[in-house]
Scaffold this motif. Structure first.
Motif, PDB file in Angstrom:
ATOM      1  N   ALA A 385       0.841  -1.202   0.000  1.00  0.00           N
ATOM      2  CA  ALA A 385       0.000   0.000   0.000  1.00  0.00           C
ATOM      3  C   ALA A 385       0.875   1.251   0.000  1.00  0.00           C
ATOM      4  CB  ALA A 385      -0.912   0.005   1.221  1.00  0.00           C
ATOM      5  N   VAL A 386       0.484   2.258  -0.771  1.00  0.00           N
ATOM      6  CA  VAL A 386       1.235   3.516  -0.817  1.00  0.00           C
ATOM      7  C   VAL A 386       1.010   4.277   0.484  1.00  0.00           C
ATOM      8  CG1 VAL A 386       1.514   5.725  -1.985  1.00  0.00           C
ATOM      9  CG2 VAL A 386       1.128   3.646  -3.322  1.00  0.00           C
ATOM     10  N   VAL A 387       2.096   4.550   1.201  1.00  0.00           N
ATOM     11  CA  VAL A 387       2.016   5.244   2.492  1.00  0.00           C
ATOM     12  C   VAL A 387       2.801   6.547   2.485  1.00  0.00           C
ATOM     13  CG1 VAL A 387       1.598   3.141   3.809  1.00  0.00           C
ATOM     14  CG2 VAL A 387       3.965   3.900   3.398  1.00  0.00           C
ATOM     15  N   GLY A 388       3.299   6.947   1.330  1.00  0.00           N
ATOM     16  CA  GLY A 388       4.035   8.188   1.256  1.00  0.00           C
ATOM     17  C   GLY A 388       4.617   8.419  -0.120  1.00  0.00           C
ATOM     18  N   LEU A 389       5.330   9.520  -0.232  1.00  0.00           N
ATOM     19  CA  LEU A 389       5.955   9.925  -1.486  1.00  0.00           C
ATOM     20  C   LEU A 389       7.406  10.313  -1.221  1.00  0.00           C
ATOM     21  CD1 LEU A 389       3.057  12.221  -2.735  1.00  0.00           C
ATOM     22  CD2 LEU A 389       3.647   9.963  -3.660  1.00  0.00           C
ATOM     23  N   SER A 390       8.317   9.750  -1.990  1.00  0.00           N
ATOM     24  CA  SER A 390       9.728  10.115  -1.926  1.00  0.00           C
ATOM     25  C   SER A 390       9.970  11.205  -2.961  1.00  0.00           C
ATOM     26  CB  SER A 390      10.599   8.890  -2.211  1.00  0.00           C
ATOM     27  OG  SER A 390      11.972   9.212  -2.190  1.00  0.00           O
ATOM     28  N   LEU A 391      10.492  12.361  -2.527  1.00  0.00           N
ATOM     29  CA  LEU A 391      10.436  13.582  -3.330  1.00  0.00           C
ATOM     30  C   LEU A 391      11.790  14.131  -3.768  1.00  0.00           C
ATOM     31  CD1 LEU A 391       7.740  15.287  -1.088  1.00  0.00           C
ATOM     32  CD2 LEU A 391       7.340  14.319  -3.354  1.00  0.00           C
ATOM     33  N   PHE A 392      12.879  13.654  -3.220  1.00  0.00           N
ATOM     34  CA  PHE A 392      14.197  14.162  -3.613  1.00  0.00           C
ATOM     35  C   PHE A 392      15.226  13.122  -3.204  1.00  0.00           C
ATOM     36  CE2 PHE A 392      17.991  16.753  -3.675  1.00  0.00           C
ATOM     37  CZ  PHE A 392      17.751  17.669  -4.692  1.00  0.00           C
ATOM     38  N   THR A 393      16.042  12.653  -4.161  1.00  0.00           N
ATOM     39  CA  THR A 393      16.885  11.472  -3.943  1.00  0.00           C
ATOM     40  C   THR A 393      18.328  11.748  -4.361  1.00  0.00           C
ATOM     41  OG1 THR A 393      14.987  10.039  -4.370  1.00  0.00           O
ATOM     42  CG2 THR A 393      17.157   9.022  -4.516  1.00  0.00           C
ATOM     43  N   GLY A 394      19.267  11.173  -3.627  1.00  0.00           N
ATOM     44  CA  GLY A 394      20.670  11.310  -4.000  1.00  0.00           C
ATOM     45  C   GLY A 394      21.582  10.585  -3.034  1.00  0.00           C
ATOM     46  N   TYR A 395      22.831  11.014  -2.999  1.00  0.00           N
ATOM     47  CA  TYR A 395      23.862  10.324  -2.225  1.00  0.00           C
ATOM     48  C   TYR A 395      24.687  11.326  -1.441  1.00  0.00           C
ATOM     49  CZ  TYR A 395      28.116   7.764  -1.072  1.00  0.00           C
ATOM     50  OH  TYR A 395      29.168   7.201  -0.399  1.00  0.00           O
ATOM     51  N   SER A 396      24.992  11.000  -0.192  1.00  0.00           N
ATOM     52  CA  SER A 396      25.836  11.818   0.671  1.00  0.00           C
ATOM     53  C   SER A 396      27.134  11.098   0.982  1.00  0.00           C
ATOM     54  CB  SER A 396      25.101  12.145   1.976  1.00  0.00           C
ATOM     55  OG  SER A 396      26.004  12.627   2.955  1.00  0.00           O
ATOM     56  N   SER A 397      28.254  11.703   0.608  1.00  0.00           N
ATOM     57  CA  SER A 397      29.560  11.140   0.966  1.00  0.00           C
ATOM     58  C   SER A 397      29.789  11.204   2.472  1.00  0.00           C
ATOM     59  CB  SER A 397      30.675  11.908   0.254  1.00  0.00           C
ATOM     60  OG  SER A 397      30.610  11.739  -1.134  1.00  0.00           O
ATOM     61  N   ASN A 398      29.225  12.224   3.121  1.00  0.00           N
ATOM     62  CA  ASN A 398      29.406  12.365   4.561  1.00  0.00           C
ATOM     63  C   ASN A 398      28.699  11.258   5.331  1.00  0.00           C
ATOM     64  OD1 ASN A 398      30.937  14.891   4.663  1.00  0.00           O
ATOM     65  ND2 ASN A 398      29.107  15.804   3.795  1.00  0.00           N
ATOM     66  N   GLU A 399      27.547  10.842   4.859  1.00  0.00           N
ATOM     67  CA  GLU A 399      26.791   9.782   5.526  1.00  0.00           C
ATOM     68  C   GLU A 399      27.061   8.409   4.922  1.00  0.00           C
ATOM     69  OE1 GLU A 399      25.251  10.378   8.199  1.00  0.00           O
ATOM     70  OE2 GLU A 399      25.127  12.571   8.145  1.00  0.00           O
ATOM     71  N   ARG A 400      27.708   8.386   3.747  1.00  0.00           N
ATOM     72  CA  ARG A 400      27.987   7.155   3.001  1.00  0.00           C
ATOM     73  C   ARG A 400      26.686   6.386   2.734  1.00  0.00           C
ATOM     74  NH1 ARG A 400      33.380   5.509   3.181  1.00  0.00           N
ATOM     75  NH2 ARG A 400      32.729   4.011   1.592  1.00  0.00           N
ATOM     76  N   ARG A 401      25.651   7.129   2.366  1.00  0.00           N
ATOM     77  CA  ARG A 401      24.351   6.525   2.136  1.00  0.00           C
ATOM     78  C   ARG A 401      23.629   7.204   0.978  1.00  0.00           C
ATOM     79  NH1 ARG A 401      22.294   3.147   5.991  1.00  0.00           N
ATOM     80  NH2 ARG A 401      23.287   3.141   8.038  1.00  0.00           N
ATOM     81  N   ALA A 402      22.807   6.408   0.306  1.00  0.00           N
ATOM     82  CA  ALA A 402      21.779   6.979  -0.552  1.00  0.00           C
ATOM     83  C   ALA A 402      20.615   7.380   0.343  1.00  0.00           C
ATOM     84  CB  ALA A 402      21.331   5.970  -1.597  1.00  0.00           C
ATOM     85  N   LEU A 403      20.097   8.566   0.121  1.00  0.00           N
ATOM     86  CA  LEU A 403      19.041   9.124   0.956  1.00  0.00           C
ATOM     87  C   LEU A 403      17.960   9.723   0.073  1.00  0.00           C
ATOM     88  CD1 LEU A 403      21.290  11.138   3.452  1.00  0.00           C
ATOM     89  CD2 LEU A 403      20.212   8.923   3.926  1.00  0.00           C
ATOM     90  N   SER A 404      16.751   9.814   0.603  1.00  0.00           N
ATOM     91  CA  SER A 404      15.732  10.617  -0.061  1.00  0.00           C
ATOM     92  C   SER A 404      14.896  11.324   0.988  1.00  0.00           C
ATOM     93  CB  SER A 404      14.855   9.778  -0.988  1.00  0.00           C
ATOM     94  OG  SER A 404      14.109   8.811  -0.287  1.00  0.00           O
ATOM     95  N   LEU A 405      14.342  12.467   0.602  1.00  0.00           N
ATOM     96  CA  LEU A 405      13.433  13.216   1.452  1.00  0.00           C
ATOM     97  C   LEU A 405      12.018  12.852   1.058  1.00  0.00           C
ATOM     98  CD1 LEU A 405      15.299  16.629   1.275  1.00  0.00           C
ATOM     99  CD2 LEU A 405      15.402  14.926   3.101  1.00  0.00           C
ATOM    100  N   ALA A 406      11.170  12.621   2.041  1.00  0.00           N
ATOM    101  CA  ALA A 406       9.854  12.067   1.754  1.00  0.00           C
ATOM    102  C   ALA A 406       8.811  12.626   2.703  1.00  0.00           C
ATOM    103  CB  ALA A 406       9.890  10.543   1.872  1.00  0.00           C
ATOM    104  N   THR A 407       7.555  12.400   2.359  1.00  0.00           N
ATOM    105  CA  THR A 407       6.441  12.682   3.256  1.00  0.00           C
ATOM    106  C   THR A 407       5.648  11.385   3.393  1.00  0.00           C
ATOM    107  OG1 THR A 407       4.583  14.180   3.685  1.00  0.00           O
ATOM    108  CG2 THR A 407       4.961  13.556   1.376  1.00  0.00           C
ATOM    109  N   VAL A 408       5.398  10.972   4.648  1.00  0.00           N
ATOM    110  CA  VAL A 408       4.778   9.663   4.891  1.00  0.00           C
ATOM    111  C   VAL A 408       3.618   9.807   5.860  1.00  0.00           C
ATOM    112  CG1 VAL A 408       6.937   8.422   4.462  1.00  0.00           C
ATOM    113  CG2 VAL A 408       6.348   9.086   6.807  1.00  0.00           C
ATOM    114  N   ASP A 409       2.777   8.782   5.905  1.00  0.00           N
ATOM    115  CA  ASP A 409       1.608   8.784   6.774  1.00  0.00           C
ATOM    116  C   ASP A 409       2.015   9.039   8.230  1.00  0.00           C
ATOM    117  OD1 ASP A 409       0.135   8.249   4.542  1.00  0.00           O
ATOM    118  OD2 ASP A 409      -0.321   6.164   5.046  1.00  0.00           O
ATOM    119  N   PRO A 410       1.187   9.757   8.973  1.00  0.00           N
ATOM    120  CA  PRO A 410       1.605  10.226  10.306  1.00  0.00           C
ATOM    121  C   PRO A 410       1.858   9.130  11.323  1.00  0.00           C
ATOM    122  CG  PRO A 410      -0.739  10.659   9.941  1.00  0.00           C
ATOM    123  CD  PRO A 410      -0.171  10.223   8.626  1.00  0.00           C
TER     124      PRO A 410
END
Length: 468
Positions: A385-410
């Motif tokens: 089931a769709v519980v949110g939307l991922s809105l901006f995606t990329g990679y951080s060398s500082n965190e060594r992770r792929a990350l995205s900014l999202a809005t999800v059900d409360p």
């Protein structure tokens, strides 16, 4: 017959979602500034460990508002209160439609009495320009200084202002060296002055990287003089000029969602705005990307709470969208989070680049993986089931992770594992940034926004916008 404005274009297309999903705009470009000065990994690390110089002179619109009615225009169109907005202060400004959906955001600088400058992306500047022209404001002058062309092809480019940021844990040492003495650390979003290379320049106190820094600006003619002075003074402190490739990825660490779809494509009350909007406007050419697909463009609209702007909503003034927002229970709305992507699933995406047996997955560019102007990937739970939307995606060398900014059900808690559907259905749309591919389910962990612990704990203002 070719369309003459946005409304005619929408009428001819018959399906707004399909129009935007198949936009031929191409990749979003941060103009003029080189992609890299050293390499994007080194430039990312600099804003966390030493210092970085961001050049924001070209990719944002400057909209100058002058006259006694300027503050009335701001109050009439923004969810923010203007009761406490004196000279030498700045404010993150968020306008909404009559239905209470966000058009965009940006920064308003109160430079002088009855003189403001909005700095941000085109949708908000266009909205302010339209409302200023049509709203019956008698004592108001609005002047638009548009962003530099994405592809100037060697032509000379000039703006009203140059605009820089000096950020990072050693930023303040550089700032005081440039000034020739101490610089007062004003409160967040307070403005002041400092001296650089014999020039008196304006300053805005904020931070993007977990430490106090400054945004500075002045007449464009002194751009190279000021830039060279900053880099020379910062050399001993390890300053790095940041290229356009790394620049926008800072928001993955600091938690600001830069490019929601402007919610202006429907509603009879917005018809006059769409008829005013040119057929080559940002809104008309906007490229909608991602795995979330709905036939109804309104399913892409977002309200202030979903983007983390709920605290900005103040009902102490009349503004466009007030009545609609008063009917919304903020606590029941989706909430802004960071999604930390599973390393093995991301590895699978990269491995598909050398998989000769199939079409592979949608390309994941680094450090910014977005392939549209407004990016909407479906976030699903274990049941699909769709519980949110991922809105901006990329990679951080500082965190060594792929990350995205999202809005999800409360009700979704931090630490919950969900999945992001990466790639578009049915092999992809006709956008020029897409090649035939298959979708990939990527496991993600719901995490705080800002994701960076340094930004979150040490500098609450660290969400400051970067990708405008």
């Amino acid at each position: 017959m070719s369309a003459k404005n946005l409304q005619e274009l929408l009428d001819q297309s018959g399906n707004t979602v399909e129009l935007l999903r198949n936009s031929q705009l191409g990749a979003y470009i941060y103009p003029v500034v080189p992609a890299e000065f050293t390499n994007w990994r080194r430039e990312q690390i600099a804003w966390r460990q030493t210092a970085v110089l961001f050049d924001q002179s070209h990719h944002m619109v400057n909209l100058f508002l002058k006259g006694s009615d300027a503050i009335k225009l701001i109050a009439d169109t923004g969810i923010n209160s203007v009761e406490n907005f004196p000279v030498n202060r700045a404010k993150q400004y968020v306008p909404t439609t009559p239905a209470g959906n966000v058009i965009g955001d940006g920064i308003l600088f109160h430079e002088e009495e009855d003189k403001f400058v909005f700095v941000g992306r085109a949708p908000v500047a266009n909205w302010l320009l339209f409302q200023g022209e049509r709203g019956g404001y008698k004592n108001l002058e609005v002047v638009k200084d548009d962003r530099s062309p994405s592809r100037p092809y060697g032509k000379a480019v000039s703006r009203q202002y140059w605009r820089f940021q000096i950020q990072g844990p050693r930023a303040w040492e550089i700032i005081e060296k440039l000034n020739g003495g101490p610089v007062e650390q004003l409160k967040f979003f307070y403005m002041g002055y400092m001296n650089i290379a014999g020039e008196k320049v304006r300053t805005l106190r904020h931070g993007m990287s977990g430490a106090p820094g400054l945004e500075i600006w002045g007449p464009y003619g002194s751009h190279e003089k000021i830039r060279n002075a900053i880099l020379e003074a910062g050399q001993e402190f390890g300053i790095e000029p940041c290229g356009s490739r790394a620049y926008s990825s800072n928001t993955l660490e600091s938690g600001w969602i830069p490019s929601p779809l402007p919610a202006i494509y429907t509603g009879e009350e917005l018809r006059s705005y769409r008829e005013w909007s040119p057929v080559d406007s940002y809104e008309a050419t906007n490229a909608l990307a991602g795995s979330f697909v709905s036939d109804d463009i309104e399913d892409y609209y977002l309200n202030p709470w979903e983007l983390g702007y709920g605290s900005f909503v103040k009902f102490d003034h009349d503004f466009i969208g007030k009545d609609a927002l008063q009917q919304i229970d903020g606590a029941s709305q989706r909430k802004k989070v960071t999604l930390a992507w599973n390393a093995q699933d991301v590895t699978d995406i990269f491995a598909s680049l050398v998989d000769v047996e199939g079409p592979g997955y949608q390309f994941f560019d680094v450090p910014n993986a977005n392939y549209g102007s407004s990016n909407y990937d479906a976030v699903v739970d274990a049941a699909g089931a769709v519980v949110g939307l991922s809105l901006f995606t990329g990679y951080s060398s500082n965190e060594r992770r792929a990350l995205s900014l999202a809005t999800v059900d409360p009700q979704i808690e931090l630490g919950t594992e969900l999945k992001v559907i990466w790639g578009e259905p049915n092999g992809g749309s006709r956008k020029v940034t897409v090649q035939p591919h298959k979708q990939k389910e990527v496991r993600v962990i719901v995490s705080p926004a800002p994701y960076s612990e340094v930004v979150r704990k040490d500098y609450p203002g660290g969400w400051r916008r970067v990708g405008l």
